[in-house]
Scaffold this motif. Structure first.
Motif, PDB file in Angstrom:
ATOM      1  N   ALA A 173      17.673  38.482  62.518  1.00 56.51           N
ATOM      2  CA  ALA A 173      18.537  38.620  63.692  1.00 56.51           C
ATOM      3  C   ALA A 173      18.426  40.021  64.277  1.00 56.51           C
ATOM      4  O   ALA A 173      18.422  40.197  65.496  1.00 56.51           O
ATOM      5  CB  ALA A 173      19.987  38.313  63.320  1.00 56.51           C
ATOM      6  N   TYR A 174      18.301  41.024  63.402  1.00 52.39           N
ATOM      7  CA  TYR A 174      18.197  42.400  63.900  1.00 52.39           C
ATOM      8  C   TYR A 174      16.896  42.611  64.660  1.00 52.39           C
ATOM      9  O   TYR A 174      16.897  43.238  65.733  1.00 52.39           O
ATOM     10  CB  TYR A 174      18.289  43.403  62.753  1.00 52.39           C
ATOM     11  N   ALA A 175      15.767  42.121  64.127  1.00 49.08           N
ATOM     12  CA  ALA A 175      14.486  42.287  64.806  1.00 49.08           C
ATOM     13  C   ALA A 175      14.528  41.648  66.195  1.00 49.08           C
ATOM     14  O   ALA A 175      14.016  42.219  67.177  1.00 49.08           O
ATOM     15  CB  ALA A 175      13.360  41.684  63.970  1.00 49.08           C
ATOM     16  N   TYR A 176      15.151  40.473  66.300  1.00 48.40           N
ATOM     17  CA  TYR A 176      15.280  39.802  67.599  1.00 48.40           C
ATOM     18  C   TYR A 176      16.185  40.593  68.536  1.00 48.40           C
ATOM     19  O   TYR A 176      15.846  40.836  69.705  1.00 48.40           O
ATOM     20  CB  TYR A 176      15.837  38.394  67.386  1.00 48.40           C
ATOM     21  N   LEU A 177      17.326  41.042  68.025  1.00 45.66           N
ATOM     22  CA  LEU A 177      18.269  41.793  68.845  1.00 45.66           C
ATOM     23  C   LEU A 177      17.680  43.130  69.278  1.00 45.66           C
ATOM     24  O   LEU A 177      17.936  43.590  70.398  1.00 45.66           O
ATOM     25  CB  LEU A 177      19.571  42.008  68.076  1.00 45.66           C
TER      26      LEU A 177
ATOM     27  N   ALA B 159      21.418  32.493  72.006  1.00 45.37           N
ATOM     28  CA  ALA B 159      20.681  33.162  70.934  1.00 45.37           C
ATOM     29  C   ALA B 159      21.061  34.635  70.842  1.00 45.37           C
ATOM     30  O   ALA B 159      21.179  35.198  69.740  1.00 45.37           O
ATOM     31  CB  ALA B 159      19.176  33.015  71.160  1.00 45.37           C
ATOM     32  N   CYS B 160      21.262  35.271  71.985  1.00 47.35           N
ATOM     33  CA  CYS B 160      21.661  36.675  72.011  1.00 47.35           C
ATOM     34  C   CYS B 160      23.025  36.859  71.357  1.00 47.35           C
ATOM     35  O   CYS B 160      23.217  37.754  70.520  1.00 47.35           O
ATOM     36  CB  CYS B 160      21.684  37.182  73.446  1.00 47.35           C
ATOM     37  N   GLU B 161      23.981  36.008  71.710  1.00 47.02           N
ATOM     38  CA  GLU B 161      25.328  36.139  71.140  1.00 47.02           C
ATOM     39  C   GLU B 161      25.312  35.879  69.635  1.00 47.02           C
ATOM     40  O   GLU B 161      25.985  36.585  68.869  1.00 47.02           O
ATOM     41  CB  GLU B 161      26.290  35.179  71.828  1.00 47.02           C
ATOM     42  N   ILE B 162      24.541  34.889  69.193  1.00 47.55           N
ATOM     43  CA  ILE B 162      24.464  34.588  67.762  1.00 47.55           C
ATOM     44  C   ILE B 162      23.902  35.784  66.996  1.00 47.55           C
ATOM     45  O   ILE B 162      24.424  36.180  65.950  1.00 47.55           O
ATOM     46  CB  ILE B 162      23.590  33.336  67.530  1.00 47.55           C
ATOM     47  N   ALA B 163      22.825  36.390  67.522  1.00 51.31           N
ATOM     48  CA  ALA B 163      22.224  37.551  66.858  1.00 51.31           C
ATOM     49  C   ALA B 163      23.181  38.738  66.849  1.00 51.31           C
ATOM     50  O   ALA B 163      23.294  39.453  65.849  1.00 51.31           O
ATOM     51  CB  ALA B 163      20.919  37.927  67.556  1.00 51.31           C
ATOM     52  N   MET B 164      23.896  38.939  67.954  1.00 50.30           N
ATOM     53  CA  MET B 164      24.825  40.058  68.040  1.00 50.30           C
ATOM     54  C   MET B 164      25.959  39.908  67.036  1.00 50.30           C
ATOM     55  O   MET B 164      26.365  40.873  66.378  1.00 50.30           O
ATOM     56  CB  MET B 164      25.362  40.167  69.477  1.00 50.30           C
ATOM     57  N   ARG B 165      26.473  38.695  66.895  1.00 52.46           N
ATOM     58  CA  ARG B 165      27.540  38.456  65.914  1.00 52.46           C
ATOM     59  C   ARG B 165      27.022  38.664  64.486  1.00 52.46           C
ATOM     60  O   ARG B 165      27.753  39.143  63.618  1.00 52.46           O
ATOM     61  CB  ARG B 165      28.083  37.025  66.071  1.00 52.46           C
ATOM     62  N   ALA B 166      25.756  38.300  64.252  1.00 57.41           N
ATOM     63  CA  ALA B 166      25.188  38.443  62.909  1.00 57.41           C
ATOM     64  C   ALA B 166      25.017  39.907  62.522  1.00 57.41           C
ATOM     65  O   ALA B 166      25.108  40.259  61.344  1.00 57.41           O
ATOM     66  CB  ALA B 166      23.846  37.724  62.831  1.00 57.41           C
ATOM     67  N   ILE B 167      24.792  40.783  63.507  1.00 55.40           N
ATOM     68  CA  ILE B 167      24.526  42.191  63.223  1.00 55.40           C
ATOM     69  C   ILE B 167      25.790  43.040  63.285  1.00 55.40           C
ATOM     70  O   ILE B 167      25.945  43.986  62.514  1.00 55.40           O
ATOM     71  CB  ILE B 167      23.470  42.740  64.210  1.00 55.40           C
ATOM     72  N   ASN B 168      26.707  42.714  64.169  1.00 57.04           N
ATOM     73  CA  ASN B 168      27.953  43.480  64.260  1.00 57.04           C
ATOM     74  C   ASN B 168      28.749  43.329  62.968  1.00 57.04           C
ATOM     75  O   ASN B 168      29.063  42.200  62.564  1.00 57.04           O
ATOM     76  CB  ASN B 168      28.784  42.982  65.447  1.00 57.04           C
TER      77      ASN B 168
ATOM     78  N   VAL C  58      10.699  45.511  61.522  1.00 53.81           N
ATOM     79  CA  VAL C  58       9.778  44.912  62.488  1.00 53.81           C
ATOM     80  C   VAL C  58       8.493  44.460  61.803  1.00 53.81           C
ATOM     81  O   VAL C  58       7.955  43.389  62.106  1.00 53.81           O
ATOM     82  CB  VAL C  58       9.473  45.908  63.630  1.00 53.81           C
ATOM     83  N   ASP C  59       8.000  45.256  60.860  1.00 56.17           N
ATOM     84  CA  ASP C  59       6.785  44.870  60.129  1.00 56.17           C
ATOM     85  C   ASP C  59       7.011  43.600  59.309  1.00 56.17           C
ATOM     86  O   ASP C  59       6.100  42.789  59.139  1.00 56.17           O
ATOM     87  CB  ASP C  59       6.350  46.004  59.196  1.00 56.17           C
ATOM     88  N   ALA C  60       8.240  43.448  58.795  1.00 61.43           N
ATOM     89  CA  ALA C  60       8.554  42.262  57.989  1.00 61.43           C
ATOM     90  C   ALA C  60       8.837  41.040  58.857  1.00 61.43           C
ATOM     91  O   ALA C  60       8.638  39.899  58.415  1.00 61.43           O
ATOM     92  CB  ALA C  60       9.752  42.551  57.087  1.00 61.43           C
ATOM     93  N   HIS C  61       9.305  41.254  60.090  1.00 60.45           N
ATOM     94  CA  HIS C  61       9.681  40.147  60.977  1.00 60.45           C
ATOM     95  C   HIS C  61       9.117  40.383  62.384  1.00 60.45           C
ATOM     96  O   HIS C  61       9.870  40.443  63.366  1.00 60.45           O
ATOM     97  CB  HIS C  61      11.206  40.005  61.032  1.00 60.45           C
ATOM     98  N   PRO C  62       7.794  40.483  62.511  1.00 60.62           N
ATOM     99  CA  PRO C  62       7.219  40.825  63.821  1.00 60.62           C
ATOM    100  C   PRO C  62       7.453  39.767  64.883  1.00 60.62           C
ATOM    101  O   PRO C  62       7.638  40.095  66.060  1.00 60.62           O
ATOM    102  CB  PRO C  62       5.721  40.989  63.513  1.00 60.62           C
ATOM    103  N   TRP C  63       7.458  38.491  64.498  1.00 64.10           N
ATOM    104  CA  TRP C  63       7.617  37.446  65.505  1.00 64.10           C
ATOM    105  C   TRP C  63       9.004  37.463  66.128  1.00 64.10           C
ATOM    106  O   TRP C  63       9.157  37.193  67.324  1.00 64.10           O
ATOM    107  CB  TRP C  63       7.317  36.076  64.904  1.00 64.10           C
ATOM    108  N   GLU C  64      10.013  37.767  65.335  1.00 61.42           N
ATOM    109  CA  GLU C  64      11.369  37.856  65.902  1.00 61.42           C
ATOM    110  C   GLU C  64      11.460  39.012  66.894  1.00 61.42           C
ATOM    111  O   GLU C  64      12.112  38.904  67.945  1.00 61.42           O
ATOM    112  CB  GLU C  64      12.395  38.027  64.785  1.00 61.42           C
ATOM    113  N   PHE C  65      10.820  40.128  66.574  1.00 62.75           N
ATOM    114  CA  PHE C  65      10.791  41.281  67.478  1.00 62.75           C
ATOM    115  C   PHE C  65      10.055  40.929  68.761  1.00 62.75           C
ATOM    116  O   PHE C  65      10.544  41.214  69.875  1.00 62.75           O
ATOM    117  CB  PHE C  65      10.116  42.450  66.763  1.00 62.75           C
TER     118      PHE C  65
END
Length: 248
Positions: free
Chosen positions: A60-64, A99-108, A158-165
């Motif tokens: 979620a962080y890499a995507y956000l 998707a943005c809101e879900i990722a933001m809630r997961a990281i906050n 980012v190296d571990a989750h490049p596709w999400e980034f």
């Protein structure tokens, strides 16, 4: 454009504890303009590593992070020590907004996020005192006018989750389109269509982060011009379709 006196008056009203909405209504100045003046006059502190600890959900962080680098900003709350993370999402892509809101809630750390409707877009907003340390790329002014580089702990994610980034960057400043051309075959002109991805950003640093991630996953790309990256080779488009896909 507003003169210095007008800017100082608006900022003085905010300093009195007034909300951006009320100051905007009284002065006729947009909230975005007032917020940008606050950020330029009061740069946020750079905090590393994250005082909230590393993000629990690295995907979620890499995507956000990708969304933030494209369409995000951080601004201080005028009456507290907390900060707002805002990411602008076009009305055309409701799935992206979700998707943005879900990722933001997961990281906050508080798990909170909300939406504010603006003209032509939705601003997904979340409040936390930890945003500056979670996104140390913040700063006064626009991103393409300052250096943007990842901290070592961010690069490891980012190296571990490049596709999400990559997906976050495409969802913010990219698109999947269908190009077409014509060819003469057997004396007749035929139309051919083929998909491609584009990524557009004014920051050379953000473009470099994007292309480095593409190299990491084996996607071939070309730089169309100073601000545009094109992905058109069939195998690379197939990879992008499998991991990113069009906005929705």
């Amino acid at each position: 454009m507003y003169d210095l006196r007008t800017r100082k008056r608006a900022l003085a009203l905010v300093a009195q504890g007034r909300s951006l909405n009320s100051v905007s209504r009284e002065t006729g100045i947009s909230r975005a303009a007032i917020r940008s003046w606050q950020e330029r006059l009061e740069p946020l502190p750079r905090l590393t590593p994250p005082d909230a600890g590393p993000p629990a959900d690295e995907c979620a962080y890499a995507y956000l992070l990708g969304l933030y680098l494209g369409d995000g900003c951080i601004s201080g709350h005028p009456r507290s020590t907390g900060y707002y993370l805002r990411i602008a999402c076009a009305n055309s892509w409701p799935g992206l907004i979700d998707a943005c809101e879900i990722a933001m809630r997961a990281i906050n750390p508080t798990g909170c996020a909300s939406r504010t409707q603006a003209q032509g877009y939705v601003s997904v907003v979340s409040y936390s005192r930890h945003w500056p340390s979670l996104f140390p790329q913040h700063g006064p002014g626009v991103k393409h006018e300052r250096r943007i580089a990842l901290e070592p702990w961010q690069q490891a994610i980012v190296d571990a989750h490049p596709w999400e980034f990559i997906r976050g960057l495409i969802h913010s400043d990219g698109c999947r389109i269908t190009n077409w051309t014509t060819r003469i075959v057997g004396g007749r002109r035929k139309r051919y269509e083929y998909p491609r991805y584009f990524f557009t950003n004014l920051s050379a640093d953000i473009i470099h982060l994007f292309t480095t991630a593409l190299d990491h996953v084996g996607v071939e790309w070309k730089q169309a011009n100073a601000r545009n990256i094109s992905i058109a080779r069939k195998a690379s488009v197939t990879l992008m379709d499998a991991h990113v896909g069009p906005k929705y």
